[in-house]
Enzyme design. Structure first.
Site, PDB file in Angstrom:
ATOM      1  N   HIS A 110       0.834  -1.206   0.000  1.00  0.00           N
ATOM      2  CA  HIS A 110       0.000   0.000   0.000  1.00  0.00           C
ATOM      3  C   HIS A 110       0.876   1.266   0.000  1.00  0.00           C
ATOM      4  O   HIS A 110       0.714   2.148  -0.851  1.00  0.00           O
ATOM      5  CB  HIS A 110      -0.914  -0.029   1.232  1.00  0.00           C
ATOM      6  CG  HIS A 110      -1.864   1.121   1.319  1.00  0.00           C
ATOM      7  ND1 HIS A 110      -3.154   1.059   0.833  1.00  0.00           N
ATOM      8  CD2 HIS A 110      -1.724   2.362   1.832  1.00  0.00           C
ATOM      9  CE1 HIS A 110      -3.760   2.219   1.052  1.00  0.00           C
ATOM     10  NE2 HIS A 110      -2.911   3.032   1.660  1.00  0.00           N
ATOM     11  N   GLU A 111       1.809   1.327   0.940  1.00  0.00           N
ATOM     12  CA  GLU A 111       2.652   2.528   1.043  1.00  0.00           C
ATOM     13  C   GLU A 111       3.551   2.672  -0.178  1.00  0.00           C
ATOM     14  O   GLU A 111       3.881   3.785  -0.594  1.00  0.00           O
ATOM     15  CB  GLU A 111       3.488   2.504   2.332  1.00  0.00           C
ATOM     16  CG  GLU A 111       2.688   2.404   3.639  1.00  0.00           C
ATOM     17  CD  GLU A 111       1.613   3.464   3.806  1.00  0.00           C
ATOM     18  OE1 GLU A 111       1.710   4.537   3.173  1.00  0.00           O
ATOM     19  OE2 GLU A 111       0.648   3.213   4.565  1.00  0.00           O
TER      20      GLU A 111
ATOM     21  N   HIS B 132       1.720   4.577  -2.748  1.00  0.00           N
ATOM     22  CA  HIS B 132       1.823   6.021  -2.493  1.00  0.00           C
ATOM     23  C   HIS B 132       3.188   6.563  -2.953  1.00  0.00           C
ATOM     24  O   HIS B 132       3.275   7.601  -3.606  1.00  0.00           O
ATOM     25  CB  HIS B 132       1.672   6.307  -0.990  1.00  0.00           C
ATOM     26  CG  HIS B 132       0.251   6.262  -0.471  1.00  0.00           C
ATOM     27  ND1 HIS B 132      -0.743   7.052  -0.997  1.00  0.00           N
ATOM     28  CD2 HIS B 132      -0.321   5.551   0.532  1.00  0.00           C
ATOM     29  CE1 HIS B 132      -1.884   6.824  -0.327  1.00  0.00           C
ATOM     30  NE2 HIS B 132      -1.658   5.908   0.599  1.00  0.00           N
TER      31      HIS B 132
ATOM     32  N   GLU C 249      -4.749   8.026  -2.666  1.00  0.00           N
ATOM     33  CA  GLU C 249      -5.253   6.744  -2.186  1.00  0.00           C
ATOM     34  C   GLU C 249      -5.511   5.800  -3.365  1.00  0.00           C
ATOM     35  O   GLU C 249      -5.329   4.585  -3.240  1.00  0.00           O
ATOM     36  CB  GLU C 249      -6.528   6.966  -1.363  1.00  0.00           C
ATOM     37  CG  GLU C 249      -6.995   5.750  -0.571  1.00  0.00           C
ATOM     38  CD  GLU C 249      -6.085   5.377   0.599  1.00  0.00           C
ATOM     39  OE1 GLU C 249      -5.117   6.101   0.895  1.00  0.00           O
ATOM     40  OE2 GLU C 249      -6.336   4.308   1.210  1.00  0.00           O
TER      41      GLU C 249
END
Lengths: 493, 493
Positions: free
Chosen positions: B262-263, B266, B292
């Site tokens: 997830h990170e 980003h 997001e």
């Protein structure tokens, strides 16, 4: 609000930006991936410019004028004195010249890295000439504004209050005594059995455990600081967030361990600065010579003493396993070995000041132009022969060994030896004041020594001028004979 | 220099200070000893104030006026638009109110930490009332300056261009479809065999090795970024110096690994922003919903696909040893398990939007005063029953679970689900544009997907408004049906 209070606010902001900059410097040396260097340079430069803008703003000048008419207590008056000092120094040099100097240094430093590797002074000579030209200009501008000679204006940057005449009077006895002292130390050493060298390797994890253990003994507050790894060891961060670094060599435990003890001495000074004066000029450390005295008080005076090495011996065995070299007397011989070497940063306690004298002989002459740059390598070899007794085989081991000049740092070298001199005098005074200090060191207990350092040096920050600070702490002016006595006792005794 | 060029310089300085701030935030969460927190808060606040001063300075306003008369190209005009947006937003709220809000949030957030632990909403209610009062005032001020309703002014802070009417039109179909979808997903799940749960422990070192391995596959540039550990995972730093963090749980490898994916999503967005527009407003990411979408495109769309899990299965065995659970189909069932839970951050892909709808039902009513604070816990339970189908046993699992409101972040929650909706639409468009994407994922090859993300989203930064960006990338306006289709296909199919 009074002008003085407004200045306190303004300088708090400056100090805060300096703190942010210091953290980002630490990150750059320890954590930052290579790709971050461009953005980081921009961040550091912006923080620098903002501090400079705040410091040199006309309002700052006006407030400083007004505040001089206001009633201030002892500390406030000293704070105002330090504010004025920073403001005058920052306004003395026109921004274009600051920028030209920065650029010249950046370029020269890059060329120097290659030149040193290749033993090729000629490759960096034109860039160094440019740096010297810009340093000369900015020293002249600063000197004119502060009423100092150009070289004094340079010394002032690193150790406020230091003047060339004073350096001369403090160094002259060393220049006379050192050749004989080095000779004598080598003779005394030759007359003793050669110390056993402990057999490595010394695993990094064990070194690190020992280093942390010793830092704790020294009183390093791990709740307000860290130990990390970097290419060049340093002590950075802020008084409430101390960041010290070292590098590890599995073949030689002592470089990392002694390095950590040295940097811990620096960090303890920062940690001991008065909380009430955080982020104010008077709350800062009293210059580079005093800073170096605090690291050398720990590393050289305390930690190379017979007392401390008796405590260290079983700890070494515990961390690295049994070795016949871990005998206190053998450790003492190792820690006080003397050698005529080429490299300052590898030098022992006795030849180190000779390396500094060498640089101090050449530095003013380079700046005045009396020593043409083309003659530097030869002059270096000559001084190295006379002072250290070892002529470097190439310029990489000679005039290319230190980054300082190539990065524009003229006037900095004397502070190393003034720091060593100060440390000797402070340690003697500390022991005179509290005879329990050496016995405590033998138990690995630094509390009494640290209490004295905190009270006499750390807590006073920049309240006094540096020689007043030394005199107040030791009861006498800085005296090179005390330093020479220390060296004679340890190396000829 | 033109007014526009002067603005570029000014915003470059603002951007540089923001970058410095971001690095210091990262350090605070990963490296800083506890004693450094006071000094760090001061540093962060000072950097914030300096950015605010530069942004709101009258010269900035004057230059923005002038620049609007100057000829600008496409990107420059968009940059000017974003500069104006920041300036207007920053000048809209008087500094005293900004400070009052900051103070109220700091106080409330501290009380919230205790209140959550103790399931004691009453203990934080007065502080939350104060936060809401200040948010209301600042939203009104911002709305008045921007010509927006107060709630729209809050949405604008997190996702520029987002309006409540649009949220409503995008969320209405979810509100209708979700209850049935959750029901159906649970039924479909019940009809399948229960997936095997892999048996830990999963040593941290092995998790970390796997995480780094996957980050490399994803294209995370380790020469311009790092992975570290923090209490709350985040993606920080700057585009050239990406700092992502995770936390490790040796009983559950998947929280850390999915968190890292997830990170990394980003971070890849930041890394892909156009180099030519670094430190300029138009060069920044296009709001929180878009951000997001990039993390969920990686984590949810790509990495919970059957294709990727087929690649992951042998890697898991390699890092953690053999386990019958490491079968692609079993991993897929684990990665798509659905459960009516209490906690948003632990929620699965299907119930997550229900958690967001819950908050979005209550948030405007709290701000308008239609929902008195005393009624919040009851209203929360009611919505939780209706939307999620799970009534929390206490407020710690209910209205106290998220930091957002207690820290003044109203208008933020919708961006999570808008991000998920955007991710679904982007992924479909990516695969339509390059059919090789799923096959490549099966080989652990993210190159084709990343190339599409870079071209269609990252490289455009803030050139377009966010819905224009989605429409340009996917050929159609943002459509909740595509998101629902994705959920139906994955969870009912």
């Amino acid at each position: 609000m009074s002008a003085y209070q407004l200045l306190q606010q303004r300088f708090k902001r400056i100090g805060t930006l300096a703190g942010a900059q210091s953290m980002l410097h630490w990150d750059m040396a320890t954590m930052m991936p290579s790709g971050g260097s461009g953005a980081r340079a921009e961040q550091l430069a912006t923080l620098e410019v903002l501090q400079h803008e705040l410091l040199t703003a006309p309002e700052t000048g006006d407030l400083l004028e007004q505040a001089q008419q206001e009633p201030l207590d002892h500390w406030q008056a000293a704070n105002l004195r330090e504010m004025l000092r920073s403001h005058r120094s920052a306004t003395a040099v026109p921004p274009e010249l600051v920028e030209a100097l920065t650029k010249a240094c950046r370029r020269c430093e890059m060329l120097w890295r290659e030149a040193r590797k290749n033993d090729d002074f000629a490759a960096v000579r034109p860039a160094l000439a440019e740096v010297i030209a810009r340093v000369r200009e900015s020293a002249a501008a600063r000197g004119a504004a502060l009423g100092l000679t150009p070289y004094d204006a340079l010394l002032e940057q690193y150790q406020p209050g230091l003047r060339a005449a004073r350096v001369e009077s403090l160094f002259a006895p060393l220049r006379t005594a050192l050749p004989e002292l080095i000779e004598g130390a080598l003779a005394a050493q030759a007359a003793r059995p050669t110390p056993l060298v402990p057999q490595g390797p010394f695993p990094q994890a064990a070194q690190e455990a020992l280093a942390r253990n010793l830092m704790e003994r020294l009183g390093f507050p791990f709740d307000q600081g860290r130990l990390d790894t970097s290419l060049h060891p340093f002590s950075g961060g802020t008084p409430d967030d101390l960041r010290i670094t070292t590098r590890w060599d599995e073949a030689d435990y002592s470089s990392a361990i002694m390095g950590v003890l040295h940097e811990t001495g620096h960090a303890l000074y920062e940690a001991g600065l008065p909380r009430d004066w955080r982020l104010q000029p008077v709350g800062e450390a009293r210059g580079m010579a005093v800073h170096e005295s605090q690291s050398l008080l720990v590393e050289m005076q305390a930690c190379r003493s017979r007392a401390f090495l008796a405590y260290l011996a079983p700890l070494l065995a515990q961390h690295f396993g049994a070795d016949p070299a871990w005998k206190p007397e053998n450790l003492y011989r190792l820690a006080t070995r003397v050698e005529r070497g080429f490299i300052r940063v590898d030098a022992d306690e006795v030849t180190y000041p000779a390396h500094v004298l060498l640089r101090y002989e050449l530095e003013p002459a380079l700046l005045s132009g009396d020593l043409p740059l083309a003659d530097l390598p030869g002059a270096w070899r000559e001084q190295a022969r006379a002072l250290v007794g070892a002529v470097p085989p190439g310029d990489g081991f000679g005039c290319l060994q230190d980054i300082h000049w190539y990065d524009g740092a003229f006037g900095y070298f004397p502070t190393y030896t003034l720091g060593a001199m100060t440390a000797a005098q402070l340690y003697r005074a500390a022991v005179e004041s509290d005879a329990a200090i050496p016995d405590a060191l033998e138990q690995g207990d630094f509390t009494p020594l640290l209490a004295w350092m905190r009270r006499e040096i750390h807590a006073r920050a920049s309240l006094l001028e540096w020689e007043e600070l030394v005199e107040t702490a030791t009861g006498r002016p800085l005296d090179p004979e005390i330093y020479l006595d220390h060296l004679r006792q340890r190396y000829l005794g």
